[in-house]
Design a protein around this motif. Sequence first.
Motif, mmCIF file in Angstrom:
data_model
loop_
_atom_site.group_PDB
_atom_site.id
_atom_site.type_symbol
_atom_site.label_atom_id
_atom_site.label_comp_id
_atom_site.label_asym_id
_atom_site.label_seq_id
_atom_site.Cartn_x
_atom_site.Cartn_y
_atom_site.Cartn_z
ATOM 1 N N SER A 196 3.088 7.000 6.974
ATOM 2 C CA SER A 196 3.088 7.475 8.363
ATOM 3 C C SER A 196 4.334 8.275 8.709
ATOM 4 O O SER A 196 4.322 9.079 9.655
ATOM 5 C CB SER A 196 2.964 6.292 9.324
ATOM 6 O OG SER A 196 1.769 5.583 9.090
ATOM 7 N N ASN A 197 5.413 8.084 7.971
ATOM 8 C CA ASN A 197 6.652 8.818 8.227
ATOM 9 C C ASN A 197 6.625 10.242 7.683
ATOM 10 O O ASN A 197 7.595 10.987 7.854
ATOM 11 C CB ASN A 197 7.843 8.068 7.632
ATOM 12 C CG ASN A 197 8.105 6.748 8.348
ATOM 13 O OD1 ASN A 197 7.791 6.595 9.532
ATOM 14 N ND2 ASN A 197 8.666 5.788 7.625
ATOM 15 N N GLU A 238 3.198 17.102 -0.571
ATOM 16 C CA GLU A 238 4.610 17.042 -0.941
ATOM 17 C C GLU A 238 5.276 15.971 -0.100
ATOM 18 O O GLU A 238 5.177 15.972 1.128
ATOM 19 C CB GLU A 238 5.280 18.399 -0.720
ATOM 20 C CG GLU A 238 4.813 19.461 -1.695
ATOM 21 C CD GLU A 238 5.628 20.739 -1.597
ATOM 22 O OE1 GLU A 238 6.599 20.751 -0.809
ATOM 23 O OE2 GLU A 238 5.295 21.708 -2.304
ATOM 24 N N VAL A 239 5.925 15.029 -0.771
ATOM 25 C CA VAL A 239 6.656 13.958 -0.099
ATOM 26 C C VAL A 239 8.118 14.123 -0.508
ATOM 27 O O VAL A 239 8.490 13.782 -1.636
ATOM 28 C CB VAL A 239 6.129 12.575 -0.494
ATOM 29 C CG1 VAL A 239 6.870 11.481 0.276
ATOM 30 C CG2 VAL A 239 4.626 12.479 -0.245
ATOM 31 N N GLN A 269 7.334 1.974 -5.757
ATOM 32 C CA GLN A 269 7.724 1.588 -7.106
ATOM 33 C C GLN A 269 8.242 2.777 -7.906
ATOM 34 O O GLN A 269 9.180 2.642 -8.698
ATOM 35 C CB GLN A 269 6.539 0.951 -7.848
ATOM 36 C CG GLN A 269 6.890 0.554 -9.287
ATOM 37 C CD GLN A 269 5.740 -0.127 -10.020
ATOM 38 O OE1 GLN A 269 4.722 -0.471 -9.421
ATOM 39 N NE2 GLN A 269 5.896 -0.316 -11.318
ATOM 40 N N LEU A 270 7.659 3.953 -7.678
ATOM 41 C CA LEU A 270 8.032 5.141 -8.443
ATOM 42 C C LEU A 270 9.154 5.940 -7.784
ATOM 43 O O LEU A 270 9.526 7.015 -8.265
ATOM 44 C CB LEU A 270 6.805 6.027 -8.650
ATOM 45 C CG LEU A 270 5.663 5.383 -9.459
ATOM 46 C CD1 LEU A 270 4.478 6.326 -9.550
ATOM 47 C CD2 LEU A 270 6.136 4.976 -10.849
ATOM 48 N N GLY A 271 9.675 5.445 -6.661
ATOM 49 C CA GLY A 271 10.808 6.086 -6.020
ATOM 50 C C GLY A 271 10.475 7.295 -5.176
ATOM 51 O O GLY A 271 11.377 8.022 -4.731
ATOM 52 N N VAL A 272 9.187 7.517 -4.929
ATOM 53 C CA VAL A 272 8.790 8.623 -4.058
ATOM 54 C C VAL A 272 9.042 8.249 -2.606
ATOM 55 O O VAL A 272 9.475 9.063 -1.797
ATOM 56 C CB VAL A 272 7.314 8.999 -4.286
ATOM 57 C CG1 VAL A 272 6.874 10.104 -3.322
ATOM 58 C CG2 VAL A 272 7.100 9.442 -5.733
ATOM 59 N N LEU A 273 8.741 7.007 -2.272
ATOM 60 C CA LEU A 273 9.056 6.454 -0.949
ATOM 61 C C LEU A 273 10.184 5.434 -1.100
ATOM 62 O O LEU A 273 10.262 4.739 -2.119
ATOM 63 C CB LEU A 273 7.834 5.760 -0.335
ATOM 64 C CG LEU A 273 6.632 6.621 0.060
ATOM 65 C CD1 LEU A 273 5.523 5.741 0.629
ATOM 66 C CD2 LEU A 273 7.010 7.704 1.059
#
Length: 513
Positions: free
Chosen positions: A432-433, A207-208, A421-425
């Motif tokens: 690493s965060n 889970e991000v 690109q998909l807006g998860v990050l």
Amino acid sequence: MDAPKDASPSPKLHTRLRVWEFADRYVFEPVDGLADLFLSISRTNGSMNLVQELPPRGPSANPKVRIVFGVVGVLKLAVGSCCLVITDRDCVGSYMGHAVFKVTGLKFLPCTTASSAEQKKMESEFSDLLDAAERSIGLYFSYEANLTLTLQRLYDLGDTFKALPLWKQAERRFMWNGYLLEPLIENKLDQYLLPVIQGSFQNIHAEVGSDKVVVTMIARRCTRRIGTRCWRRGADPEGYAANFVESEQIMQTKGYTASYVQVRGSMPFLWEQIVDLTYKPSFDIVRVEEAARVLERHYHDLQKKYGAVVGIDLVNTTGGEGRLYERYAKSIEPILSEDIRFIHFDFHKICGHIHFERLSQLYDQIEDYLKKHKYFLLDDQGKKMAGQTGTVRTNCVDCLDRTNVTQSMVGRKTLESQLQQLGVLGGNDTISNHPAFDADYKVLWANHGDAISTQYSGTPALKGDFVRYGKRTTQGILNDLWNALARYYFNNFADGTKQGCHGPSSRTLRIIS
């Protein structure tokens, strides 16, 4: 790994069989409800046919019965043949919505009757090789999904292709049991033709933030130039490289699916390492005049399959490895172009034994290439948004330890690009965060490297603590020492038996690795 299911092959493969061991034949009875016919294999000559019922049973014919989960194939020997079956399996995840299994038990069923002292002697000589084959590791299969092809290749081939029986879909260079299946193919036994790959299959669920992410790693080991570490180096005259492995990293989130493929393989020209009891046997470049031709053939084959190629060479600049580097650089020079690039990165000199973060210097050299050639991406409707048009080919001497550290870096950078690109990050966010995701991802790549290393060298990968934990540890360095000593033992005292199975005079035993 879950995704919309593709068109299922027809007829379906048998998933569970009851084997009756009669005095003159083996009879395979499907117990999965998929067919009424039984497969009969002669115990004297290995001939096979479908029958409608079991032979009569009585006090004088009380056959042994066992459950198996698939027929891997038939191995032809000088004294007859043997049928190889799967006696145990573990479900290790899903691929394209279908279960994937790891082989945890294999058994040879002999189809021969020794009628002379000479035949019995030959059977005895083969027994060690057959025992080694039954202990083969890293074998995976699916009854419904094609594990031999990348997601992009499967998508491009279309639904009509995916409706074919699995063995007809399979990429032969990654089908571990391709030769073993030939007798079943000749007898048109589609429901028993189960493609098996050697390599690894693993996935993680994370889970991000509020998004769920699934990452799957598949390693596909090529069967064209198989063998163990010091006993199989370089390429053959056809350009097939030793320890050639295709690694596919698949990510799924928010209904989208992304895939990135990279490869590893021994330096693609003719060279060898003669096992002589020394800790590090010397390298010998064979038929130097053919190096450029063999290398060109290898790279052109890569281009046909993957598009553009950047070759990353991680060996030392000096010593025996330096001579290999010089031959590689000189041989590839004539074919360098926009689509074939070559980068030498002296891993040991730049990173030493602990400063693996300096791999960022290598990434700076390939970042433009990775962005240009992208990755395969499907939207939440299963439509293609982008395709991967080039791959990274990495090597060190063994294509294990330095190679796995480097490939994990490329995989991480690519995965971050996909998630951004998909807006998860966020645009500047990294894996690493997210500590839990980061830890699982490191273990995924460490296990991936260990599996490939164990199949080629007999031990887990060295430097694995960095991939697993993101830093070098005292225990990791001690483990490397132990594994290095274990490799020395295997090279000199164990791998010869395995390699004997790969020689030109024993094609029927080339499955063992």
